[in-house]
Design an enzyme around this catalytic site. Sequence first.
Site, PDB file in Angstrom:
ATOM      1  N   ARG A  12       0.853  -1.204   0.000  1.00 10.04           N
ATOM      2  CA  ARG A  12       0.000   0.000   0.000  1.00 10.04           C
ATOM      3  C   ARG A  12       0.878   1.238   0.000  1.00 10.04           C
ATOM      4  NH1 ARG A  12      -2.989   1.582   4.126  1.00 10.04           N
ATOM      5  NH2 ARG A  12      -2.298   0.185   5.776  1.00 10.04           N
ATOM      6  N   ASN A  82      10.367  -0.051   4.674  1.00  6.26           N
ATOM      7  CA  ASN A  82       9.386   1.015   4.448  1.00  6.26           C
ATOM      8  C   ASN A  82       8.224   0.958   5.444  1.00  6.26           C
ATOM      9  OD1 ASN A  82       7.604   2.892   2.657  1.00  6.26           O
ATOM     10  ND2 ASN A  82       6.445   0.980   2.777  1.00  6.26           N
ATOM     11  N   ILE A  85       4.223   3.113  10.986  1.00  7.05           N
ATOM     12  CA  ILE A  85       2.919   3.515  11.524  1.00  7.05           C
ATOM     13  C   ILE A  85       3.064   4.817  12.307  1.00  7.05           C
ATOM     14  CG2 ILE A  85       1.998   1.159  11.685  1.00  7.05           C
ATOM     15  CD1 ILE A  85       2.635   1.303  14.743  1.00  7.05           C
ATOM     16  N   TYR A 147       7.126   8.887  16.914  1.00  4.14           N
ATOM     17  CA  TYR A 147       7.412   8.738  15.472  1.00  4.14           C
ATOM     18  C   TYR A 147       8.738   9.423  15.108  1.00  4.14           C
ATOM     19  CZ  TYR A 147       6.416   8.966  10.403  1.00  4.14           C
ATOM     20  OH  TYR A 147       6.464   8.856   9.033  1.00  4.14           O
ATOM     21  N   GLY A 178       8.696  14.195   2.611  1.00  2.00           N
ATOM     22  CA  GLY A 178       7.815  15.147   3.264  1.00  2.00           C
ATOM     23  C   GLY A 178       6.420  14.544   3.260  1.00  2.00           C
ATOM     24  N   ILE A 180       3.247  13.064   1.818  1.00  2.00           N
ATOM     25  CA  ILE A 180       2.939  12.352   0.583  1.00  2.00           C
ATOM     26  C   ILE A 180       1.463  11.922   0.627  1.00  2.00           C
ATOM     27  CG2 ILE A 180       3.609  10.399  -0.892  1.00  2.00           C
ATOM     28  CD1 ILE A 180       5.917  12.417  -0.358  1.00  2.00           C
TER      29      ILE A 180
HETATM   30  N1  LIG Z   1       2.730   9.263   3.821  1.00  2.00           N
HETATM   31  C1  LIG Z   1       3.596  10.209   4.168  1.00  2.00           C
HETATM   32  O1  LIG Z   1       3.343  11.407   3.996  1.00  2.00           O
HETATM   33  C2  LIG Z   1       4.928   9.846   4.744  1.00  2.00           C
HETATM   34  C3  LIG Z   1       5.827  10.879   4.996  1.00  2.00           C
HETATM   35  C4  LIG Z   1       7.081  10.557   5.497  1.00  2.00           C
HETATM   36  C5  LIG Z   1       7.415   9.257   5.757  1.00  2.00           C
HETATM   37  N2  LIG Z   1       6.511   8.264   5.510  1.00  2.00           N
HETATM   38  C6  LIG Z   1       6.919   6.889   5.783  1.00  2.00           C
HETATM   39  O2  LIG Z   1       6.767   6.117   4.614  1.00  2.00           O
HETATM   40  C7  LIG Z   1       6.452   4.765   4.959  1.00  2.00           C
HETATM   41  C8  LIG Z   1       5.174   4.332   4.243  1.00  2.00           C
HETATM   42  O3  LIG Z   1       4.128   5.204   4.620  1.00  2.00           O
HETATM   43  P1  LIG Z   1       2.695   5.158   3.913  1.00  2.00           P
HETATM   44  O4  LIG Z   1       2.092   6.486   4.108  1.00  2.00           O
HETATM   45  O5  LIG Z   1       2.837   4.594   2.556  1.00  2.00           O
HETATM   46  O6  LIG Z   1       1.928   4.106   4.886  1.00  2.00           O
HETATM   47  P2  LIG Z   1       0.560   3.309   4.636  1.00  2.00           P
HETATM   48  O7  LIG Z   1      -0.123   3.781   3.411  1.00  2.00           O
HETATM   49  O8  LIG Z   1      -0.150   3.377   5.936  1.00  2.00           O
HETATM   50  O9  LIG Z   1       1.086   1.804   4.381  1.00  2.00           O
HETATM   51  C9  LIG Z   1       1.805   1.186   5.389  1.00  2.00           C
HETATM   52  C10 LIG Z   1       2.290  -0.181   4.940  1.00  2.00           C
HETATM   53  O10 LIG Z   1       3.092  -0.741   5.988  1.00  2.00           O
HETATM   54  C11 LIG Z   1       2.521  -1.982   6.408  1.00  2.00           C
HETATM   55  N3  LIG Z   1       2.744  -2.164   7.830  1.00  2.00           N
HETATM   56  C12 LIG Z   1       2.335  -1.380   8.873  1.00  2.00           C
HETATM   57  N4  LIG Z   1       2.721  -1.923  10.034  1.00  2.00           N
HETATM   58  C13 LIG Z   1       3.379  -3.067   9.740  1.00  2.00           C
HETATM   59  C14 LIG Z   1       3.988  -4.089  10.524  1.00  2.00           C
HETATM   60  N5  LIG Z   1       4.026  -4.042  11.880  1.00  2.00           N
HETATM   61  N6  LIG Z   1       4.555  -5.145   9.876  1.00  2.00           N
HETATM   62  C15 LIG Z   1       4.534  -5.217   8.533  1.00  2.00           C
HETATM   63  N7  LIG Z   1       3.985  -4.283   7.729  1.00  2.00           N
HETATM   64  C16 LIG Z   1       3.402  -3.228   8.339  1.00  2.00           C
HETATM   65  C17 LIG Z   1       1.062  -1.882   6.044  1.00  2.00           C
HETATM   66  O11 LIG Z   1       0.459  -3.184   5.964  1.00  2.00           O
HETATM   67  P3  LIG Z   1      -1.164  -3.350   5.986  1.00  2.00           P
HETATM   68  O12 LIG Z   1      -1.617  -2.953   4.608  1.00  2.00           O
HETATM   69  O13 LIG Z   1      -1.368  -4.775   6.286  1.00  2.00           O
HETATM   70  O14 LIG Z   1      -1.664  -2.418   7.037  1.00  2.00           O
HETATM   71  C18 LIG Z   1       1.160  -1.169   4.700  1.00  2.00           C
HETATM   72  O15 LIG Z   1       1.547  -2.084   3.679  1.00  2.00           O
HETATM   73  C19 LIG Z   1       6.318   4.738   6.488  1.00  2.00           C
HETATM   74  O16 LIG Z   1       7.530   4.313   7.067  1.00  2.00           O
HETATM   75  C20 LIG Z   1       6.060   6.192   6.828  1.00  2.00           C
HETATM   76  O17 LIG Z   1       6.477   6.509   8.136  1.00  2.00           O
HETATM   77  C21 LIG Z   1       5.262   8.528   5.011  1.00  2.00           C
END
Ligand SMILES: NC(=O)c1ccc[n+]([C@@H]2O[C@H](COP(=O)([O-])OP(=O)(O)OC[C@H]3O[C@@H](n4cnc5c(N)ncnc54)[C@H](OP(=O)(O)O)[C@@H]3O)[C@@H](O)[C@H]2O)c1
Length: 240
Positions: A12, A82, A85, A147, A178, A180
């Site tokens: 995802r 990657n 949470i 976090y 940043g 996303i």
């Molecule tokens: N979105 C942003 O703006 C942003 C900004 C900076 C950094 N980030 C970082 O980028 C990364 C991805 O973020 P995202 O926004 O794409 O997150 P997301 O859409 O919430 O997707 C999270 C993914 O991680 C999996 N996951 C969560 N907990 C897990 C665990 N304990 N074991 C295995 N898999 C796990 C989820 O699996 P399920 O589908 O089964 O839940 C999902 O596939 C994260 O590290 C986040 O901190 C995101």
Amino acid sequence: MARTALVTGGSRGIGAAISQALKDQGCNVAATYAGNDAAAAQFTEETGIKTYKWNVGSYEESTAGIAQVEADLGPIDIVVANAGITRDAPFHKMTPEQWQQVIDTNLTGVFNTVHPIWPGMRERKFGRVIVISSINGQKGQFAQVNYAATKAGDLGIVKSLAQEGARAGITANAICPGYIATEMVMAVPEKVRESIIGQIPAGRLGEPEEIARCVAFLASDDSGFINGSTISANGAQFFV
Ligand SMILES: NC(=O)c1ccc[n+]([C@@H]2O[C@H](COP(=O)([O-])OP(=O)(O)OC[C@H]3O[C@@H](n4cnc5c(N)ncnc54)[C@H](OP(=O)(O)O)[C@@H]3O)[C@@H](O)[C@H]2O)c1
């Protein structure tokens, strides 16, 4: 020769875009997830990328899952940590459970993911470790003590791994996205999201594919001299 890549949380959001970009680059890709079976099944149907379910917070589950991936696809050359949470709360209201859940997934999860793969990379004299950190690990953030601590910790991990792996042909780098446009960010109230966008000089959220392209570059054979670095991809919101 096709490289084998593992992307945690690769079903995802940003992880899904990373899995797809690495596949497009010719890699054999395994994507993991935690519990959302429906999203993972849909992702596999749409992309043909195999998914594996385990909790990155568990060392036992990680070693077993990684062994299965390697049995299916061959030794892992590229690992993208990657999965992440948020469990946000102002510090005075943050519970020990909120602290621990985020530490287990975002920080210990990186150790659990890379540690079982590392010896094989050392033996084969090639490896690419890419950790998805965050802008909030660089600058801190209100209500994200847990976090921000993990994402700052990720930067310490890659800088240390870079020094340990350099002679063995292994690089370790971090990307600090940043804000996303994924479910993680779209889940915050619209008013808050608007105020976030107001703080981004680019005037928009980033796209998952913009992070995925950074990963694809760092994962390539051509990026061998880039080691221990942090790429900020944040629309000019913050500079280090
Ligand atoms: N979105 C942003 O703006 C942003 C900004 C900076 C950094 N980030 C970082 O980028 C990364 C991805 O973020 P995202 O926004 O794409 O997150 P997301 O859409 O919430 O997707 C999270 C993914 O991680 C999996 N996951 C969560 N907990 C897990 C665990 N304990 N074991 C295995 N898999 C796990 C989820 O699996 P399920 O589908 O089964 O839940 C999902 O596939 C994260 O590290 C986040 O901190 C995101």
